[in-house]
Design an enzyme around this catalytic site. Structure first.
Site, PDB file in Angstrom:
ATOM      1  N   CYS A  30       0.840  -1.198   0.000  1.00  0.00           N
ATOM      2  CA  CYS A  30       0.000   0.000   0.000  1.00  0.00           C
ATOM      3  C   CYS A  30       0.873   1.245   0.000  1.00  0.00           C
ATOM      4  CB  CYS A  30      -0.873   0.009   1.243  1.00  0.00           C
ATOM      5  SG  CYS A  30      -1.977  -1.393   1.269  1.00  0.00           S
ATOM      6  N   TYR A 171      -5.496 -12.928  -4.403  1.00  0.00           N
ATOM      7  CA  TYR A 171      -5.076 -12.486  -3.066  1.00  0.00           C
ATOM      8  C   TYR A 171      -5.864 -13.204  -1.979  1.00  0.00           C
ATOM      9  CZ  TYR A 171      -3.791  -9.040   0.591  1.00  0.00           C
ATOM     10  OH  TYR A 171      -3.322  -8.412   1.716  1.00  0.00           O
ATOM     11  N   HIS A 174      -3.363 -12.098   4.603  1.00  0.00           N
ATOM     12  CA  HIS A 174      -3.411 -10.962   5.537  1.00  0.00           C
ATOM     13  C   HIS A 174      -4.783 -10.722   6.167  1.00  0.00           C
ATOM     14  CE1 HIS A 174       0.208  -9.138   3.169  1.00  0.00           C
ATOM     15  NE2 HIS A 174       0.634  -9.742   4.268  1.00  0.00           N
ATOM     16  N   ASP A 266       2.780  -9.625   9.485  1.00  0.00           N
ATOM     17  CA  ASP A 266       3.686  -9.749   8.345  1.00  0.00           C
ATOM     18  C   ASP A 266       4.643  -8.557   8.277  1.00  0.00           C
ATOM     19  OD1 ASP A 266       4.366 -11.463   6.240  1.00  0.00           O
ATOM     20  OD2 ASP A 266       3.385 -10.165   4.783  1.00  0.00           O
TER      21      ASP A 266
END
Ligand code: ADP
Ligand code: SF4
Length: 692
Positions: A30, A171, A174, A266
């Site tokens: 991001c 994806y 997370h 992470d």
């Protein structure tokens, strides 16, 4: 040139139908720019391609309006209108010879859909699991919803190819990518063929992976980003689950991208996790697939990278933060310039950009996010337009950055420092518990200064206005820093509070080695970033009984933006620090402090022997003020400009001080501080055709 030991890092590696030129892989991350700051985003990624990364990816890209994560600013590929923005990015990345990847994301129950207002969807009916705890629930997906999602994903794959991407992600990581929610028993309690056993929980992943492979039809590679352990024991995605997934689907995508737990796990900060923290979790997984594997670990050491490949843990060295701190990391290894690597310090200031919906910033790399709008480059510097002699007073982060950037611009620079060491507040703060890696801010700049013949530095020289005027410099940067206040003034109190009789200390006192008397200290944290929590930890480890009083609802409340808050609070609780949140200190007197509830104002006393105030700071601007007062003498001394920079101008973060040092160097000839014009480019939304 490069050390042949590292040759293996520069081998080309095929990923399905495409070939990565080396093993350096900028995984999706991001950046707070996404769909809003389109060209800035494209140029930021382009600089990484220029810096030698073989693969450069976008952050998560929302594939459909029914799953968006407003207020956060990510990439978007909802429909045709989004293609040109992404095509600009792929063009720029291709220009520098890298592959462009896109992380397609359907966030599902991780997005509140605050903009589109449609009900979010997930495996079951549950409140959305967002950072913002919005009063929104996700509804359980029906068979029709799943069919819709599969179609939307295929359509987004098609748009990705038309935007020029070489690598398309599915994806499932997370707890952000919606497929993760189906994989995890924590969220998936379905009783149909998509819930229960791991075979059922991975059904959606299998379907979307197979759809994606079919849709790309060999025109791009397919990657799968997946959480390999949710760190919740049998209550979440476990090692057993992931081994089953790899057993069943290991050969389906062209590449596996392994992530650990949630994003907080992470991208753990250096205060809570070392380089390579994921290693033991990744170990053994690569053997379960013949496809290449990428993983992260805040890797900045080429030896660690080498070990990852040699030991068969990873095929690609994944990096988000190390590529932000140094977009040229691969090139520097390739050119044998290891001392020039600007190592990530693991502070997560970059993450805070995303959390605050502002363009990414980095403590180490002040050009991050400024590549397009200000034209700053991490490695290239414009020559000064005319010879200039510049004095930089103070060798904290602002002064160090100004001196090295000015040196690279070709100015003659003298850096003077009152103390015996470089680094200012960074050198001091790096000695506090958990902050040792921050020292890298000094190390990088020290190594750069050593290579610049046109920059000299002197220690133990506390400059006065008389001395400055005597030396005949053209320009003076006053980077003398700031000091913490001892009078209680900060956010809660805007006027000093009475403390007569109580021994009050500041973080500066503690960093200078002073300690409060007696055995019990109250830390009053009205700053809300890291310092209050760090000081409490320091004193507790020194053996004090510590009570941390803060008007915040939680300790170090702003660190939610660096994804540290829960870890900080847990650590303080484990250490036995007494937490008094939602309370403020009203006054101090001999024997204790008077506190008040932040809501009701109800007062109570806490007995203590001393207090540490972590409230506001004041700039050390006396030298700048003395020089300003003597402006009549400037002409005679040949002095053209004096500017305070960094904390001496306005106390802020280390990142802000480094950025100001860079800005000073960039604007040496013409400061934009008093400019009527916006001093950077911006992209203004194009108006839709007006209704006639
Ligand atoms: P910043 O974060 O803005 O870089 P710091 O507080 O980290 O500020 O660093 C300021 C540095 O300036 C400190 O190392 C301090 O010793 C030094 N300094 C302060 N006043 C003077 C002075 N008059 N002459 C030389 N150095 C100074
Ligand atoms: Fe690393 Fe901090 Fe820069 Fe992020 S902001 S890349 S954590 S140095």
């Amino acid at each position: 040139m490069r050390d042949p030991r590292y040759d293996v890092l520069f081998e080309a590696v095929p990923i399905g139908p495409v070939v990565a030129r080396n093993r350096f892989f900028q995984v999706p991350h991001c950046n707070g720019m996404g769909y809003r700051d389109v060209t800035a985003h494209a140029e930021m990624r382009a600089v990484k391609a220029e810096g030698g990364w073989a693969v450069v990816c976008t952050e998560q890209a929302e594939i459909h309006h029914s799953s968006e994560i407003t207020p956060f600013i990510e990439a978007r590929i909802w429909d045709e209108q989004d293609i040109p923005a992404l095509a600009r990015l792929t063009e720029r990345v291709h220009h520098f010879g890298a592959l462009a990847g896109i992380e397609l994301a359907y966030n599902g129950m991780n997005g509140s859909n605050l903009a589109s207002r449609v009900a979010p969807m997930g495996p079951v009916h549950l409140p959305v699991a967002t950072f913002t705890a919005d009063p929104v629930q996700a509804r359980a997906m029906t068979g029709k919803d799943i069919a819709n999602l599969r179609r939307w994903h295929r359509q987004a794959v098609d748009r990705s190819l038309r935007a020029g991407f070489d690598l398309v992600y599915v994806y499932a990581g997370h707890a952000l990518g919606g497929i993760h929610h189906f994989l995890s028993p924590r969220y998936n309690q379905r009783t149909d063929e998509y819930g229960g056993s791991i075979e059922n929980r991975m059904r959606l992943l299998r379907e979307i992976l197979e759809d994606t492979v079919e849709a790309v039809a060999g025109r791009a590679a397919v990657a799968c980003r997946i959480t390999i352990d949710e760190l919740l024991g049998p209550g979440g995605i476990s090692r057993e689950d992931i081994e089953a997934v790899l057993g069943a689907l290991g050969e389906t995508p062209d590449l596996w991208d392994f992530v650990l737990g949630s994003w907080e796990d992470d991208s753990v900060t250096s205060r809570f996790g070392p380089e390579g923290a994921q290693e033991s979790y990744v170990a053994g997984l690569r053997a379960l697939t013949s496809k290449p594997v990428v993983g992260v670990g805040r890797f900045t050491s080429p030896d660690t990278m080498l070990r990852m490949v040699r030991q068969g843990l990873l095929d690609f060295i994944g990096a988000a933060r190390p590529s932000i701190a140094d977009p040229f990391l691969p090139r520097k290894i390739e050119e044998g310039r290891l001392d020039d690597i600007r190592e990530c310090i693991g502070c997560n200031v970059c993450v805070a950009g995303d959390f605050t919906m502002s363009p990414v910033r980095c403590t180490q790399n002040p050009s991050m996010g400024e590549e397009w709008r200000r034209g700053w480059h991490p490695e290239h510097f414009r020559r000064v337009t005319a010879p200039a002699r510049v004095l930089v007073v103070g060798a904290g982060p602002a002064g160090l950055e100004a001196a090295q950037a000015l040196g690279k611009r070709g100015a003659d620079v003298v850096l003077v420092e009152a103390s015996r060491e470089l680094g200012g507040r960074v050198a001091k703060e790096a000695r506090l518990p958990g902050l040792a890696a921050w020292r890298r801010v000094v190390d990088y700049r020290e190594s750069q200064l050593a290579q610049l013949d046109n920059v000299e530095h002197f220690f133990q020289s506390a400059m006065t206005a008389d001395e400055v005027l005597a030396y005949g410099f053209d320009h003076v940067a006053v980077a003398t820093g700031s000091s913490w206040r001892a009078d209680g003034v900060g956010r809660w109190h805007t006027l000093p509070i009475p403390t007569a009789g109580l021994a009050v200390f500041t973080p500066d006192d503690l960093m200078a080695g002073a300690r409060p008397p007696g055995g019990h200290v109250v830390v009053f944290d009205d700053d809300h970033y890291y310092m209050g929590g760090v000081v409490a930890e320091l004193l507790r480890r020194d053996g004090y009984a510590v009570t941390l009083v803060t008007p915040g609802l939680a300790v170090s409340a702003w660190t939610v933006n660096t994804m540290e808050q829960t870890r900080i609070q847990a650590r303080l609780i484990e250490l036995g620090v007494t937490l008094a949140c939602s309370r403020t200190v009203l006054a101090g007197a001999s024997g204790g402090v008077v506190t008040a509830c932040a809501f009701t104002g109800r007062e109570s006393e806490i007995a203590c022997d001393g207090a540490v105030f972590v409230t506001g700071r004041l700039p050390e601007d006396s030298l700048a003020a003395d020089l300003a007062a003597r402006s009549d003498d400037w002409d005679g001394a040949g002095l053209r400009s004096v500017r305070a920079i960094g904390d001496a101008h306005c106390p802020g973060t280390i990142a802000a001080a480094v950025w100001e040092g860079r800005r000073y160097a960039e604007e040496l000839e013409a400061s934009t501080e008093d400019s009527d014009e916006t001093p950077f480019k911006r992209e203004v939304t194009a108006l839709a055709p007006g209704e006639q």
